[in-house]
Design a protein around this motif. Structure first.
Motif, PDB file in Angstrom:
ATOM      1  N   VAL A 261       0.851  -1.189   0.000  1.00  0.00           N
ATOM      2  CA  VAL A 261       0.000   0.000   0.000  1.00  0.00           C
ATOM      3  C   VAL A 261       0.882   1.233   0.000  1.00  0.00           C
ATOM      4  CG1 VAL A 261      -1.806   1.280   1.191  1.00  0.00           C
ATOM      5  CG2 VAL A 261      -1.812  -1.218   1.257  1.00  0.00           C
ATOM      6  N   THR A 262       0.735   2.059  -1.025  1.00  0.00           N
ATOM      7  CA  THR A 262       1.519   3.273  -1.143  1.00  0.00           C
ATOM      8  C   THR A 262       0.582   4.455  -1.321  1.00  0.00           C
ATOM      9  OG1 THR A 262       3.287   2.045  -2.235  1.00  0.00           O
ATOM     10  CG2 THR A 262       3.330   4.434  -2.454  1.00  0.00           C
ATOM     11  N   LYS A 263       0.794   5.494  -0.537  1.00  0.00           N
ATOM     12  CA  LYS A 263       0.015   6.711  -0.721  1.00  0.00           C
ATOM     13  C   LYS A 263       0.595   7.475  -1.901  1.00  0.00           C
ATOM     14  CE  LYS A 263      -1.611   7.381   4.025  1.00  0.00           C
ATOM     15  NZ  LYS A 263      -1.669   8.317   5.179  1.00  0.00           N
ATOM     16  N   VAL A 264      -0.226   7.620  -2.927  1.00  0.00           N
ATOM     17  CA  VAL A 264       0.233   8.285  -4.141  1.00  0.00           C
ATOM     18  C   VAL A 264       0.101   9.785  -3.970  1.00  0.00           C
ATOM     19  CG1 VAL A 264      -0.102   8.524  -6.621  1.00  0.00           C
ATOM     20  CG2 VAL A 264      -0.460   6.302  -5.506  1.00  0.00           C
ATOM     21  N   GLY A 265       1.228  10.462  -3.983  1.00  0.00           N
ATOM     22  CA  GLY A 265       1.209  11.911  -3.814  1.00  0.00           C
ATOM     23  C   GLY A 265       0.868  12.593  -5.120  1.00  0.00           C
ATOM     24  N   SER A 266       0.181  13.706  -5.023  1.00  0.00           N
ATOM     25  CA  SER A 266      -0.131  14.501  -6.201  1.00  0.00           C
ATOM     26  C   SER A 266       0.889  15.623  -6.316  1.00  0.00           C
ATOM     27  CB  SER A 266      -1.547  15.073  -6.102  1.00  0.00           C
ATOM     28  OG  SER A 266      -1.670  15.864  -4.929  1.00  0.00           O
ATOM     29  N   LEU A 267       1.021  16.163  -7.530  1.00  0.00           N
ATOM     30  CA  LEU A 267       1.979  17.232  -7.761  1.00  0.00           C
ATOM     31  C   LEU A 267       1.506  18.513  -7.107  1.00  0.00           C
ATOM     32  CD1 LEU A 267       2.686  16.564 -11.543  1.00  0.00           C
ATOM     33  CD2 LEU A 267       4.161  16.014  -9.615  1.00  0.00           C
ATOM     34  N   LEU A 268       2.409  19.197  -6.413  1.00  0.00           N
ATOM     35  CA  LEU A 268       2.081  20.486  -5.821  1.00  0.00           C
ATOM     36  C   LEU A 268       1.841  21.514  -6.916  1.00  0.00           C
ATOM     37  CD1 LEU A 268       4.721  20.778  -2.931  1.00  0.00           C
ATOM     38  CD2 LEU A 268       2.301  20.257  -2.702  1.00  0.00           C
ATOM     39  N   ASP A 269       0.877  22.420  -6.679  1.00  0.00           N
ATOM     40  CA  ASP A 269       0.662  23.514  -7.630  1.00  0.00           C
ATOM     41  C   ASP A 269       1.903  24.379  -7.738  1.00  0.00           C
ATOM     42  OD1 ASP A 269      -1.890  22.678  -8.169  1.00  0.00           O
ATOM     43  OD2 ASP A 269      -2.804  23.936  -6.616  1.00  0.00           O
ATOM     44  N   GLU A 270       2.561  24.583  -6.611  1.00  0.00           N
ATOM     45  CA  GLU A 270       3.784  25.386  -6.585  1.00  0.00           C
ATOM     46  C   GLU A 270       4.872  24.624  -5.833  1.00  0.00           C
ATOM     47  OE1 GLU A 270       4.535  28.105  -8.108  1.00  0.00           O
ATOM     48  OE2 GLU A 270       2.546  28.397  -8.979  1.00  0.00           O
ATOM     49  N   ARG A 272       8.252  23.746  -3.875  1.00  0.00           N
ATOM     50  CA  ARG A 272       8.892  24.602  -2.863  1.00  0.00           C
ATOM     51  C   ARG A 272      10.373  24.258  -2.723  1.00  0.00           C
ATOM     52  NH1 ARG A 272       3.903  23.412  -0.230  1.00  0.00           N
ATOM     53  NH2 ARG A 272       4.859  21.680   0.924  1.00  0.00           N
ATOM     54  N   LEU A 273      11.191  25.287  -2.688  1.00  0.00           N
ATOM     55  CA  LEU A 273      12.614  25.122  -2.402  1.00  0.00           C
ATOM     56  C   LEU A 273      12.774  24.990  -0.892  1.00  0.00           C
ATOM     57  CD1 LEU A 273      15.554  25.191  -3.474  1.00  0.00           C
ATOM     58  CD2 LEU A 273      15.503  27.663  -3.078  1.00  0.00           C
ATOM     59  N   THR A 274      13.346  23.873  -0.426  1.00  0.00           N
ATOM     60  CA  THR A 274      13.426  23.623   1.015  1.00  0.00           C
ATOM     61  C   THR A 274      14.849  23.668   1.555  1.00  0.00           C
ATOM     62  OG1 THR A 274      13.508  21.229   0.642  1.00  0.00           O
ATOM     63  CG2 THR A 274      11.328  22.209   0.971  1.00  0.00           C
ATOM     64  N   ILE A 500       8.977  22.366 -13.263  1.00  0.00           N
ATOM     65  CA  ILE A 500       9.444  22.903 -11.986  1.00  0.00           C
ATOM     66  C   ILE A 500      10.429  24.020 -12.318  1.00  0.00           C
ATOM     67  CG2 ILE A 500      10.787  22.449  -9.890  1.00  0.00           C
ATOM     68  CD1 ILE A 500       9.850  19.578  -9.980  1.00  0.00           C
ATOM     69  N   HIS A 501      10.138  25.217 -11.810  1.00  0.00           N
ATOM     70  CA  HIS A 501      11.015  26.368 -12.061  1.00  0.00           C
ATOM     71  C   HIS A 501      11.879  26.663 -10.830  1.00  0.00           C
ATOM     72  CE1 HIS A 501       9.340  27.417 -15.977  1.00  0.00           C
ATOM     73  NE2 HIS A 501       8.141  27.175 -15.483  1.00  0.00           N
ATOM     74  N   CYS A 502      11.259  27.186  -9.773  1.00  0.00           N
ATOM     75  CA  CYS A 502      11.950  27.479  -8.507  1.00  0.00           C
ATOM     76  C   CYS A 502      13.229  28.307  -8.712  1.00  0.00           C
ATOM     77  CB  CYS A 502      12.273  26.181  -7.760  1.00  0.00           C
ATOM     78  SG  CYS A 502      10.824  25.374  -7.051  1.00  0.00           S
ATOM     79  N   ARG A 529      20.073  22.272  -5.054  1.00  0.00           N
ATOM     80  CA  ARG A 529      18.791  22.734  -4.526  1.00  0.00           C
ATOM     81  C   ARG A 529      17.920  21.524  -4.177  1.00  0.00           C
ATOM     82  NH1 ARG A 529      20.204  28.181  -4.149  1.00  0.00           N
ATOM     83  NH2 ARG A 529      20.913  28.927  -6.187  1.00  0.00           N
ATOM     84  N   LYS A 530      17.342  21.547  -2.970  1.00  0.00           N
ATOM     85  CA  LYS A 530      16.390  20.510  -2.561  1.00  0.00           C
ATOM     86  C   LYS A 530      14.987  21.075  -2.741  1.00  0.00           C
ATOM     87  CE  LYS A 530      15.000  17.481   1.268  1.00  0.00           C
ATOM     88  NZ  LYS A 530      15.189  17.142   2.694  1.00  0.00           N
ATOM     89  N   ILE A 531      14.137  20.354  -3.489  1.00  0.00           N
ATOM     90  CA  ILE A 531      12.817  20.866  -3.862  1.00  0.00           C
ATOM     91  C   ILE A 531      11.754  19.828  -3.519  1.00  0.00           C
ATOM     92  CG2 ILE A 531      11.356  21.578  -5.810  1.00  0.00           C
ATOM     93  CD1 ILE A 531      13.927  22.563  -7.185  1.00  0.00           C
ATOM     94  N   GLN A 532      10.689  20.301  -2.883  1.00  0.00           N
ATOM     95  CA  GLN A 532       9.513  19.455  -2.647  1.00  0.00           C
ATOM     96  C   GLN A 532       8.500  19.749  -3.741  1.00  0.00           C
ATOM     97  OE1 GLN A 532       7.463  20.139   1.035  1.00  0.00           O
ATOM     98  NE2 GLN A 532       5.930  18.545   0.662  1.00  0.00           N
ATOM     99  N   TYR A 533       8.124  18.742  -4.490  1.00  0.00           N
ATOM    100  CA  TYR A 533       7.190  18.937  -5.614  1.00  0.00           C
ATOM    101  C   TYR A 533       5.965  18.023  -5.532  1.00  0.00           C
ATOM    102  CZ  TYR A 533       9.194  14.668  -7.550  1.00  0.00           C
ATOM    103  OH  TYR A 533       9.586  13.365  -7.731  1.00  0.00           O
ATOM    104  N   LEU A 534       5.971  17.065  -4.574  1.00  0.00           N
ATOM    105  CA  LEU A 534       4.822  16.185  -4.366  1.00  0.00           C
ATOM    106  C   LEU A 534       4.164  16.532  -3.044  1.00  0.00           C
ATOM    107  CD1 LEU A 534       5.982  12.624  -5.467  1.00  0.00           C
ATOM    108  CD2 LEU A 534       4.340  14.088  -6.594  1.00  0.00           C
TER     109      LEU A 534
END
Length: 534
Positions: A261-270, A272-274, A500-502, A529-534
């Motif tokens: 069982v895997t929770k499928v993440g959706s793409l973030l609208d924006e 984020r650079l973390t 993904i721009h960021c 750069r570390k980016i969260q996109y999901l």
């Protein structure tokens, strides 16, 4: 002014006729005759709705029971009466008319309502529909699994029946041979007994007569008959029936994989650079590759011979220098958490274990470019020949060649003959993805071409030039478009999903960690750069 205006709310445009409508976007009250006039202004967006007379219902003050709470304290976030304000308790606080606050609150409620109705709820409805469709598919797939088990059982039954019939035939054949041996022995004994009976009769005849000739010619055969025929002992065969090992039997029959069982993440609208990691390489073509060791540690390589392990705070944890003293072409981290690097100049692929470097692959006539580690801990290596014309992908298990991928079904080359950067990654569905100069080439596990992606047909200043490539737990394919300073996200079938721009600058190397955080190596800033996109 018309005295009716004291009791009747009038149109904001003509100021004479009673209002019956309001424009929710312009926040203006309108009479029926002025609706068309208001809508004629096409420079604005309009939404006409019936006007409902609003009669405020004030709450009573808890401290001054005879007073209505007509004022709102922005600092305390509560409605208050005039007496409360006069008492000085709310001195220095931001005070507003409660009807104005109510109006802004209602506007927020209206905005939230529209978002719930038009965006959020439809998404839930879409997910619900997808779940129902998946339930139907689950029923079908589990039915197929049960059918497969039945078919396997029927196959085993046929095999067991065939084995049993073969054993029974062997038993009948062996029994026939056994009886044949006994019959032969019985015939020999019967023949001897007949002879003995004949000799006995002759001897009695001699004794009953005085015939001297018969007596004188008598020869004893007792010595002959005393030699009894040998006894033949035939050992009965046995049927070995070993104890059935149910564990082996289960293994031979096949097993059902565990439910994942895997929770499928959706793409973030924006996205984020973390985090930003300063690698310390030069800012002139300084940084080439990045590979995750963990969620907060990454290996990097650049313009010199040193490969660096850094944390998210840019702290150098360890460093390794290449065996040849030249810069590495590419790096990867294996499933065993070992560092692997390619050396273009001396044609080698090398493994780093406890800071000791072992050359695992040495090429002849070919030079390695980029490398990745697969789910089964193989290595996939892109390479070209010494004359830079043919290019191919090789799969290795340790030092052993397992697969060569070079041509499509028509015998045409899959990869460009002039690409010096051919980043590679294996997807979760075991597809092999290569970013090859101006195209992303994706083949399946056996090397058969699935698709090519040549960029999204949107307005761009520069042509599509993919470099780094990686994949995530959702089988998304992410590739770095270095000239256009962005990342393309594709689904596993090559359909473009988003950018993904960021504020990226010349992204080159890519990798994702176990939580699907994206790490981007910027070539000319020498930063990761570390980016969260999901």
């Amino acid at each position: 002014m018309d005295p009716r205006a004291q009791d009747v709310l009038l149109c904001d445009l003509c100021e004479t006729d009673p209002l019956q409508y309001l424009c929710e976007h312009c926040d203006i009250n309108i009479c029926p005759d002025c609706v068309s006039k208001h809508l004629s202004n096409s420079s604005k967006k309009h939404k006409i709705a019936p006007y409902h007379l609003f009669t405020p219902k004030y709450s009573k003050c808890l401290k001054h029971a005879d007073k209505d709470c007509e004022i709102y304290c922005e600092s305390c976030h509560i409605p208050v009466c005039i007496a409360c304000v006069s008492s000085g308790k709310h001195k220095g606080h931001d005070i507003s008319d409660i009807l104005e606050t109510l109006g802004s609150k209602k506007q927020r409620i209206q905005k939230d309502l529209e978002e719930l109705e038009n965006k959020i709820y439809p998404r839930y409805k879409e997910i619900s529909s997808a779940v129902q469709n998946e339930k139907v598919e689950v029923e079908m797939n589990y039915g197929k699994l049960a059918t497969t088990a039945d078919q396997q059982g029927e196959f085993w039954h046929r095999e067991v029946t065939a084995i049993v019939n073969k054993r029974k035939a062997d038993i009948v054949e062996t029994k026939t041979k056994h009886l044949s041996i006994l019959d032969k022995q019985a015939d020999e004994i019967t023949h001897r007994m007949t002879e003995i009976n004949h000799v006995i009769l002759e001897m009695k005849n001699i004794l009953d007569t005085n015939d001297i000739s018969l007596t004188s010619t008598y020869k004893s055969r007792n010595d002959e008959f005393n030699k009894l025929p040998p006894k033949i002992k035939v050992t009965l065969p046995s049927l070995s029936t070993p104890t059935i090992n149910t564990e082996i039997l289960n293994e031979m029959f096949g097993s059902l994989t565990s439910l994942s069982v895997t929770k499928v993440g959706s793409l973030l609208d924006e996205p984020r650079l973390t985090a930003t990691i300063d690698t310390g390489y030069s800012t002139y073509r300084g940084l080439f590759s990045v590979s995750c060791l963990s969620e907060d540690q990454v290996w990097t390589c650049g313009e010199n011979k040193t490969m660096k392990l850094l944390n998210l705070q840019s702290k150098l944890l360890t460093s390794i220098q290449t065996k040849s003293g030249r810069r590495p072409t590419d790096i990867a981290v294996t499933r065993d958490r070992y560092l692997v690097y390619t050396d273009y100049k001396n044609r080698t692929v090398n493994l780093v274990n406890n800071k000791k470097i072992q050359t695992v692959i040495t090429l002849q006539g070919w030079r390695p470019h980029n490398v990745c580690s697969t789910a089964c801990n193989d290595l996939l290596v892109t390479m070209h020949s010494d004359d830079i014309k043919p290019s191919k992908v090789m799969r290795y298990s340790g030092s052993t060649e397992k697969q060569s991928i070079q041509f499509d079904d028509q015998g045409h080359p899959l990869y460009s003959s002039h690409g010096l950067y051919q980043y590679i990654s294996e997807n979760r569905n075991l597809d092999i993805c290569v970013a090859d100069t101006s195209v992303v080439v994706v083949v399946n596990q056996s090397g058969k071409l699935r698709f090519k992606y040549t960029g999204h047909p949107s307005n761009t200043k520069q042509s599509f030039n993919p470099r780094g490539i990686t994949t995530d737990s959702q089988s998304h394919i992410l590739t770095a478009d270095i000239n256009n300073h962005r990342i393309h996200i594709l689904d596993q079938d090559g359909q473009f999903l988003r950018y993904i721009h960021c504020h990226l600058e010349s992204p080159l190397g890519l990798c994702v960690d176990i939580r699907d955080n994206l790490f981007v190596a910027e070539c000319y800033t020498a930063k990761v750069r570390k980016i969260q996109y999901l």
